[in-house]
Design a protein around this motif. Structure first.
Motif, PDB file in Angstrom:
ATOM      1  N   ALA A 156     -10.495   7.885  74.417  1.00  0.00           N
ATOM      2  CA  ALA A 156      -9.638   8.934  73.864  1.00  0.00           C
ATOM      3  C   ALA A 156      -9.515   8.726  72.361  1.00  0.00           C
ATOM      4  N   LEU A 157      -9.609   9.824  71.627  1.00  0.00           N
ATOM      5  CA  LEU A 157      -9.414   9.824  70.178  1.00  0.00           C
ATOM      6  C   LEU A 157      -8.204  10.690  69.871  1.00  0.00           C
ATOM      7  N   ILE A 158      -7.188  10.078  69.244  1.00  0.00           N
ATOM      8  CA  ILE A 158      -5.925  10.761  68.984  1.00  0.00           C
ATOM      9  C   ILE A 158      -5.697  10.818  67.484  1.00  0.00           C
ATOM     10  N   SER A 159      -5.385  12.008  66.988  1.00  0.00           N
ATOM     11  CA  SER A 159      -5.197  12.218  65.552  1.00  0.00           C
ATOM     12  C   SER A 159      -3.845  11.673  65.107  1.00  0.00           C
ATOM     13  N   PRO A 160      -3.632  11.542  63.786  1.00  0.00           N
ATOM     14  CA  PRO A 160      -2.324  11.062  63.292  1.00  0.00           C
ATOM     15  C   PRO A 160      -1.162  11.950  63.715  1.00  0.00           C
ATOM     16  N   SER A 161      -1.421  13.240  63.956  1.00  0.00           N
ATOM     17  CA  SER A 161      -0.352  14.141  64.372  1.00  0.00           C
ATOM     18  C   SER A 161      -0.074  14.064  65.871  1.00  0.00           C
ATOM     19  N   GLY A 162      -0.849  13.248  66.603  1.00  0.00           N
ATOM     20  CA  GLY A 162      -0.629  13.099  68.032  1.00  0.00           C
ATOM     21  C   GLY A 162      -1.502  13.980  68.886  1.00  0.00           C
ATOM     22  N   GLN A 163      -2.380  14.771  68.291  1.00  0.00           N
ATOM     23  CA  GLN A 163      -3.260  15.651  69.052  1.00  0.00           C
ATOM     24  C   GLN A 163      -4.428  14.853  69.627  1.00  0.00           C
ATOM     25  N   PHE A 180      -4.657  13.081  57.163  1.00  0.00           N
ATOM     26  CA  PHE A 180      -4.185  11.865  56.492  1.00  0.00           C
ATOM     27  C   PHE A 180      -3.379  11.037  57.486  1.00  0.00           C
ATOM     28  N   GLY A 181      -3.745   9.766  57.601  1.00  0.00           N
ATOM     29  CA  GLY A 181      -3.031   8.885  58.515  1.00  0.00           C
ATOM     30  C   GLY A 181      -3.999   8.019  59.299  1.00  0.00           C
ATOM     31  N   ASP A 182      -3.513   7.515  60.423  1.00  0.00           N
ATOM     32  CA  ASP A 182      -4.296   6.596  61.258  1.00  0.00           C
ATOM     33  C   ASP A 182      -4.746   7.299  62.534  1.00  0.00           C
ATOM     34  N   TYR A 183      -6.045   7.375  62.724  1.00  0.00           N
ATOM     35  CA  TYR A 183      -6.598   7.858  63.983  1.00  0.00           C
ATOM     36  C   TYR A 183      -6.606   6.708  64.987  1.00  0.00           C
ATOM     37  N   PRO A 230     -10.361  -5.914  79.125  1.00  0.00           N
ATOM     38  CA  PRO A 230      -9.994  -6.596  80.372  1.00  0.00           C
ATOM     39  C   PRO A 230      -9.852  -5.630  81.539  1.00  0.00           C
ATOM     40  N   THR A 231      -9.844  -6.190  82.728  1.00  0.00           N
ATOM     41  CA  THR A 231      -9.658  -5.383  83.932  1.00  0.00           C
ATOM     42  C   THR A 231      -8.273  -4.741  83.920  1.00  0.00           C
ATOM     43  N   SER A 232      -8.241  -3.492  84.352  1.00  0.00           N
ATOM     44  CA  SER A 232      -6.991  -2.708  84.429  1.00  0.00           C
ATOM     45  C   SER A 232      -6.275  -2.654  83.087  1.00  0.00           C
ATOM     46  N   GLY A 233      -7.024  -2.725  81.987  1.00  0.00           N
ATOM     47  CA  GLY A 233      -6.405  -2.761  80.668  1.00  0.00           C
ATOM     48  C   GLY A 233      -6.841  -1.613  79.785  1.00  0.00           C
ATOM     49  N   THR A 234      -6.118  -1.465  78.688  1.00  0.00           N
ATOM     50  CA  THR A 234      -6.414  -0.447  77.680  1.00  0.00           C
ATOM     51  C   THR A 234      -6.293  -1.084  76.300  1.00  0.00           C
ATOM     52  N   GLU A 235      -7.272  -0.826  75.451  1.00  0.00           N
ATOM     53  CA  GLU A 235      -7.267  -1.347  74.091  1.00  0.00           C
ATOM     54  C   GLU A 235      -7.357  -0.173  73.116  1.00  0.00           C
ATOM     55  N   CYS A 236      -6.516  -0.212  72.076  1.00  0.00           N
ATOM     56  CA  CYS A 236      -6.508   0.841  71.065  1.00  0.00           C
ATOM     57  C   CYS A 236      -6.753   0.231  69.683  1.00  0.00           C
ATOM     58  N   PHE A 237      -7.492   0.964  68.867  1.00  0.00           N
ATOM     59  CA  PHE A 237      -7.786   0.552  67.494  1.00  0.00           C
ATOM     60  C   PHE A 237      -7.398   1.697  66.568  1.00  0.00           C
ATOM     61  N   TYR A 238      -6.999   1.343  65.342  1.00  0.00           N
ATOM     62  CA  TYR A 238      -6.510   2.336  64.387  1.00  0.00           C
ATOM     63  C   TYR A 238      -7.423   2.379  63.167  1.00  0.00           C
ATOM     64  N   GLN A 239      -7.799   3.597  62.796  1.00  0.00           N
ATOM     65  CA  GLN A 239      -8.674   3.798  61.646  1.00  0.00           C
ATOM     66  C   GLN A 239      -7.978   4.715  60.637  1.00  0.00           C
ATOM     67  N   PRO A 240      -7.616   4.193  59.462  1.00  0.00           N
ATOM     68  CA  PRO A 240      -6.965   5.051  58.451  1.00  0.00           C
ATOM     69  C   PRO A 240      -7.974   5.994  57.804  1.00  0.00           C
ATOM     70  N   THR A 241      -7.529   7.206  57.542  1.00  0.00           N
ATOM     71  CA  THR A 241      -8.360   8.210  56.880  1.00  0.00           C
ATOM     72  C   THR A 241      -7.507   8.992  55.889  1.00  0.00           C
ATOM     73  N   THR A 242      -8.193   9.710  55.024  1.00  0.00           N
ATOM     74  CA  THR A 242      -7.528  10.624  54.104  1.00  0.00           C
ATOM     75  C   THR A 242      -7.890  12.054  54.468  1.00  0.00           C
ATOM     76  N   THR A 243      -7.231  12.997  53.855  1.00  0.00           N
ATOM     77  CA  THR A 243      -7.451  14.405  54.188  1.00  0.00           C
ATOM     78  C   THR A 243      -8.829  14.867  53.706  1.00  0.00           C
ATOM     79  N   GLY A 244      -9.547  15.543  54.611  1.00  0.00           N
ATOM     80  CA  GLY A 244     -10.820  16.145  54.239  1.00  0.00           C
ATOM     81  C   GLY A 244     -12.036  15.261  54.406  1.00  0.00           C
ATOM     82  N   ASP A 245     -11.857  14.024  54.925  1.00  0.00           N
ATOM     83  CA  ASP A 245     -13.013  13.162  55.149  1.00  0.00           C
ATOM     84  C   ASP A 245     -13.785  13.610  56.389  1.00  0.00           C
ATOM     85  N   THR A 246     -14.968  13.057  56.545  1.00  0.00           N
ATOM     86  CA  THR A 246     -15.778  13.259  57.744  1.00  0.00           C
ATOM     87  C   THR A 246     -15.890  11.932  58.471  1.00  0.00           C
ATOM     88  N   MET A 247     -15.575  11.936  59.774  1.00  0.00           N
ATOM     89  CA  MET A 247     -15.583  10.694  60.546  1.00  0.00           C
ATOM     90  C   MET A 247     -16.508  10.847  61.749  1.00  0.00           C
TER      91      MET A 247
END
Length: 226
Positions: free
Chosen positions: A71-78, A98-101, A37-54
């Motif tokens: 923007a792509l943000i790691s589970p640790s907030g980076q 490990f966690g949700d990107y 939408p206009t003036s909006g932001t949408e975020c989606f979460y993708q679970p991963t495990t350690t050592g995968d390739t995305m």
């Protein structure tokens, strides 16, 4: 402002093209098309495990400017990836945490136009085998049918599976390109039709005005006495 035909087309395309590949192996693929939408932001979460390739690929299909922020943000907030006002992009994460990107799409800079965005996520798991490999291995060990070359058959089937997955991914991207091209075509058609009609009206108006002016010049109602 979008025309009614363009809005109807956007609503038609809003029948979400969601392709969720079944978890039959290491490739966990997600494809999604949504309205931002206009003036909006949408975020989606993708679970991963350690050592995968995305791998992440996105593309703006419709909307004024055909651009969004990503923007792509790691589970640790980076913040792994940060882009502003781009129409498409492909990004790779070699070793996931490990966690949700979090995948965020930003349209806050646009106050008038909503955007249609297509994206897909491909996760290649390093810890699992593909498409029933474990069952093939167990069958090979249990039955000991080396004469039938089960290993070679399994490798061939895995190769076919990977090629089919790649084909499906390419087809999904081509569908997104086709939808964007169709939107641009319909929008340009409306503009061409509008300005053509406007020019035609101007030409007709000028023709009528010139005809009237010429008739007035030669229309002499005075009588000449001889």
């Amino acid at each position: 402002m979008m025309t009614s035909s363009a809005q109807l087309y956007l609503m038609g395309c809003l029948i979400l093209t969601v392709g969720l590949a079944l978890d039959m192996g290491p490739n966990q693929n997600v494809e999604f098309t949504f309205m931002l939408p206009t003036s909006g932001t949408e975020c989606f979460y993708q679970p991963t495990t350690t050592g995968d390739t995305m791998e992440i690929e996105y593309q703006v299909i419709a909307g004024s400017g055909l651009d969004v922020g990503f923007a792509l943000i790691s589970p640790s907030g980076q913040r792994v990836v940060s882009e502003f006002r781009t129409s498409d992009g492909i990004h790779m994460v070699d070793r996931t945490e490990f966690g949700d990107y979090r995948l965020c799409f930003d349209n806050s800079f646009s106050k008038m136009s909503e955007k249609m965005v297509f994206f897909k996520v491909i996760i290649n798991s390093q810890g699992n085998t593909s498409g029933g490999q474990e069952e093939w291995i167990d069958f090979t060990v249990t039955e000991s049918v080396a004469d039938y070359r089960i290993e070679e058959i399994r490798r061939t089937m895995d190769s076919v599976y990977r090629h089919l997955e790649k084909t499906r991914q390419v087809q999904a991207v081509l569908r997104a390109f086709e939808a964007r091209d169709r939107y641009l075509l319909e929008d340009n058609l409306w503009r061409v039709s509008f300005w053509s009609c406007l020019n035609l009206m101007v030409i007709l108006g000028v023709a009528v005005t010139q005809t009237y002016t010429l008739r007035r010049l030669f229309d002499n109602t005075k009588r000449v006495c001889t």
